[in-house]
Every structure is written in C-alpha cells, then in structure tokens.
Design an enzyme around this catalytic site. Structure first.
Site, mmCIF file in Angstrom:
data_model
loop_
_atom_site.group_PDB
_atom_site.id
_atom_site.type_symbol
_atom_site.label_atom_id
_atom_site.label_comp_id
_atom_site.label_asym_id
_atom_site.label_seq_id
_atom_site.Cartn_x
_atom_site.Cartn_y
_atom_site.Cartn_z
ATOM 1 N N LYS A 130 1.567 44.075 35.384
ATOM 2 C CA LYS A 130 0.971 45.326 35.865
ATOM 3 C C LYS A 130 -0.398 45.443 35.214
ATOM 4 C CE LYS A 130 1.968 48.847 38.537
ATOM 5 N NZ LYS A 130 2.849 48.961 39.708
ATOM 6 N N ASP A 170 -1.482 50.083 43.626
ATOM 7 C CA ASP A 170 -0.602 51.102 43.034
ATOM 8 C C ASP A 170 -1.393 52.403 43.147
ATOM 9 O OD1 ASP A 170 2.033 51.365 41.294
ATOM 10 O OD2 ASP A 170 0.572 52.600 40.261
#
Ligand code: NDP
Length: 451
Positions: A130, A170
């Site tokens: 991430k 995201d």
C-alpha cells in the site's frame, strides 16, 4: 530443543506496540487479526515455532520519500510519499495508493497488512502493499494534480514494475491520477507494461474495474443473506461514502432489489427515504467524480434531508454498507444499529468498524463481513487486469463479471469453511476471513524456510 511456548494475545500485543510505537491503526488491524488467528496457530504448531505471525506483521520493506511540486502560482510544496511493500510470498506486491491529508505510516501499514489476507482470499497470485502521500487532491486544479502525480512517480517508479509491485487507486486516487502516473511511468521506463492497475480502457485497463469493489461488496452481502434463506431484495440499506466504492455498491444493491436511503461524504450525509434510483445515482456520480462537489447539493436538488457533520448509522435499516473510510462505526453507533434491527453488515471500506463495534455485532450474532472479504472484488479485478496485460488481450464485460461473481462466491465459501460455528447456522466472517486469508500466505512462508 524446548518446545515453543504458545502465543498469548496480550504478550503479542505488547510486543507489537513496542516495535511499532505511535501506529494505532496498524495495531488495531493486527490485533483484530491476531485475536482469531492466535488460537488457530496454537492449535497448529507448525506455524508457531517458525514465528510466522511475528514475520507476517513486519513489512518486507517501507520506502519513504520527498515529493516536491509547484502549484499554479509557482509556489513550491513538499509532501511525503510512501510505499509499504508488505508481503510478496504468494505474488508480486499489490495494493492501492491513497492521496489524503491524513495519510501516514500507521494508516499505510494497516492497509498493507489487510491487503495481505484480502489478496490471498481472492485465490489470485498477489502479494500485498500500500502507498500514497499526505497530499489532498481537493481544491487542486487538474494541472496541480498532474504535477504532483508526475513528481511522485519519479521516485515510486524505482520500486515498482509488473513483476515487482503493481499499485492501483484508493481514496483520492481515481482514473485521473492513475492516468497521470501511468503516463509518467511509461515515459521514465520507456516501456509499456502493466505496472499500475485501474488504467483507462484505451491503455490497458480492464472492464468493470471501477465497478468491482462496490459490486463485489453487494454480491458478498447477497451470499450472506442467501446463507440464511434471505436476500437483499426489498431491504432498506444505508451506505456511507459517495466515492468509487459507494457509487457501485449502490448501483448493484439497486439492481438486486434493495432500497438505498443514505450516502455521505466527509461533510455529512443525505437521507432520501424514497431511495436512490439510476437517475439519482447518475447525479451523484457526476457530482462526486466529475464536478468534485459536495453531497449537500444532492439534498438541495432532490429535496431530502442533509445532516451536516453526521454519519448515517442512526437511520433505521436492515442492511449497512460502510464504504467511506476507517473507523466510521464506533461502539455507540453499533449498539444503535443493533437496537434498530440491523440484519447484516458488509464493509466496502477498509476497517470502517472499530474493534469494540465489531464485538457488538458478533455478540448480537449479526452476519458481519470484514473488508478483507467483502471489498476484495476490486483487487480481484485488478489481478485480472494484470493477467489481461500479460497476455495482451482484453476480456469481455460478461466474462469479467462472471469471474468477479465466482471469486466473491469462493471468498464466501472460505469464510464459511473457517468461520462456521460448531452449532447453529451462524458464521463468524471475521474469524473465517482472517484464518482463510492466513493459511495460504503462512504455508508459502513455511515453504521458503527461515527468510
Ligand atoms: P474515494 O476517494 O472514491 O471516496 C471516498 C469517500 O469517502 C468519499 O465520499 C469521501 O468524502 C469519503 N471520506 C473520505 N474520508 C472521509 C472521512 N475522514 N470521513 C468521512 N468520509 C470520508 O475512495 P474509494 O471509494 O476508492 O475508497 C473508499 C474506501 O474503500 C476506503 O477505505 C478504501 O481503502 C476502500 N477500498 C477501495 C477500493 C477501491 O477499489 N477503490 C478497494 C478496496 C477498498 P469526500 O468526497 O468528502 O472526500
């Protein structure tokens, strides 16, 4: 050799907090996982002695870098960029990029950790990662966002690639940002490869990627309801968020016959008791993804109530879909929802429910799908975007929607296999998803020896 003592949650927690000070979101996600996985590890000592849990909670590496860019007035700004490459035991690192002022290492480590088990549950060969930056796209011009993305990619490009690490979107990173970053990556590397997913269709994107997380979440809810002989049809549903995940969760819930009565953004929520329909949803998609406006405008246009600075959890409903951000539902909200007759909840966002609130739902024996199971549809289609890029072909919408449905059904099956209680029909989906996601990654790590 003395046998390895069993893991004790409290001792593990103390060590985790000592090793990772000041990272509350990371602690929260690991402890939610450890609570269910530690008893499984103690019952399966092959994972105990090689310290699989301790290894799994330490990222492979964390990259932190400076991102410098100029705004439209030529003022120079400095932001911090990150990529947490968490675990590549079952495939190259894979996970989104978040651009939001709240981004810090704790948030990205929690998201990277969750991604490990989510990706494992999809059954596709994807490791976890991430990244992102403490950069807020709100109020910035397209040119400013472009300059930021290009500067960010100058450093990120050194650490990613189609067989190394494949970022996606995201919060704050949608089609516009992915396009700017992919354009820069291609230019820096002088090669056209699928090093990012969530690309547009003209340059290697996949059909239904933008719909996949929200659709998958609604499919997962339908499986939970079917398991109890019911369905989404005619249920009153509350949804939080109005971004990518929320928009397509609402679309699929409507198609499955549910009535969605709320959506929200970071300023408040709207309550439309008549329910959203296709036309109203099209308005939301244009408002939030094209005009980048505030949800309050919906209430003005459709003459419904707007609640400033409030979350929708007090509205009476059958089903709930938190699709905005982490820690949106606390214990008090959970108690209220149970009292109001909530029948089931599926997390579209990552960790939108606090640990205390999860306990309330589990104690009330409400089917509760954690994000690592319910929102895995997005990364699953990202995985299929990678496959299509590798074979230089594009699959049809029908083919991809079928695969998405199969993957969500399979995730549900894994949750049932590991989360079914010995007696009765209740499934603890938190336990099921955590253990189901753990086993594949743990077995790969065992096979590699002590690394
Ligand atoms: P978007 O940026 O498209 O939308 C985010 C939404 O959440 C917006 O409505 C935003 O409101 C709202 N929001 C953001 N921060 C807050 C906050 N602090 N309080 C209240 N509302 C907030 O993001 P996505 O839809 O892509 O992501 C939503 C969630 O789903 C995240 O948790 C993400 O990690 C998760 N997720 C996303 C996937 C994907 O494929 N995109 C895959 C799996 C999980 P505003 O417009 O005011 O900013």
């Amino acid at each position: 050799m003395a046998s390895t003592p069993e893991l004790i949650l409290e001792q593990f927690r103390d060590g985790l907090i000592k090793r990772n000070p000041g990272e509350p979101e990371f602690h929260q996600s690991v402890l939610e996982f450890a609570e269910f996985v530690i008893p499984y590890i103690n019952a399966n000592p092959k994972y105990l002695e090689p310290k699989i849990l301790e290894r799994m909670t330490e990222p492979d590496r964390t990259i932190i870098f400076r991102v410098v860019w100029e705004d439209d007035k030529r003022e120079v700004h400095v932001n911090r960029g990150y990529r947490v490459q968490f675990n590549n035991s079952i495939g190259p690192y894979k996970g989104g990029l978040r651009f939001h002022h709240s981004v810090n290492l704790s948030i990205l480590k929690f998201l990277g950790f969750e991604q490990t088990f989510k990706n494992s549950l999809t059954t596709l060969p994807m490791g976890s990662g991430k990244g992102g930056a403490d950069f807020n796209t709100k109020g910035k011009s397209d040119r400013e966002v472009m300059r930021f993305c290009k500067s960010f990619m100058i450093e990120l490009s050194k650490h990613i690639g189609p067989n190394i690490d494949i970022p996606a979107g995201d919060i704050g990173v949608g089609a516009r940002e992915i396009s700017f970053m992919f354009g820069q990556y291609k230019r820096l590397k002088n090669e056209f490869t699928g090093a990012l997913t969530g690309k547009s269709m003209e340059f290697g994107g996949s059909l239904i990627r933008k719909e996949a997380t929200g659709y998958g979440c609604a499919y997962f809810m339908e499986h939970m309801m079917n398991h109890n002989g019911d369905s989404i049809k005619d249920k009153v549903c509350i949804v939080s968020g109005s971004g990518n995940v929320a928009q397509y969760a609402v679309e699929k819930i409507i198609q499955l016959g549910g009535r969605v009565v709320t959506m929200s953004d970071s300023s408040g929520f709207v309550h439309d008791p008549d329910g959203f329909n296709e036309e109203k949803l099209a308005y939301i998609i244009d408002l939030k993804s094209v005009r980048r406006g505030r949800i309050k405008e919906y209430a003005d246009k459709y003459k419904c109530k707007y609640f400033e600075d409030k979350k929708p959890w007090g509205i009476k409903c059958d089903l709930a879909f938190p699709c905005a951000t982490e820690n949106e539902i606390d214990e008090a909200a959970a108690r209220k929802m149970v009292k109001n007759g909530l029948q089931a909840l599926a997390e579209g966002a990552n960790m939108p429910t606090t640990r205390e609130a999860i306990s309330v739902f589990l104690e009330a024996r409400i089917p509760f799908a954690p994000g690592k199971a319910a929102n895995a549809g997005g990364v699953a289609i990202s995985g299929l975007e990678m496959s299509q890029n590798s074979i230089r072909l594009s699959w049809s919408r029908d083919e991809l929607e079928k695969r998405l449905k199969d993957i969500m059904a399979n995730i549900h099956k894994q949750c049932v296999a590991y989360g079914a209680e010995k007696e009765g029909n209740y499934i603890n989906y938190v336990k099921g998803a955590n253990i189901g996601g753990f086993v594949k990654v743990a077995d790969a790590m065992l096979a590699y020896g002590v690394i």
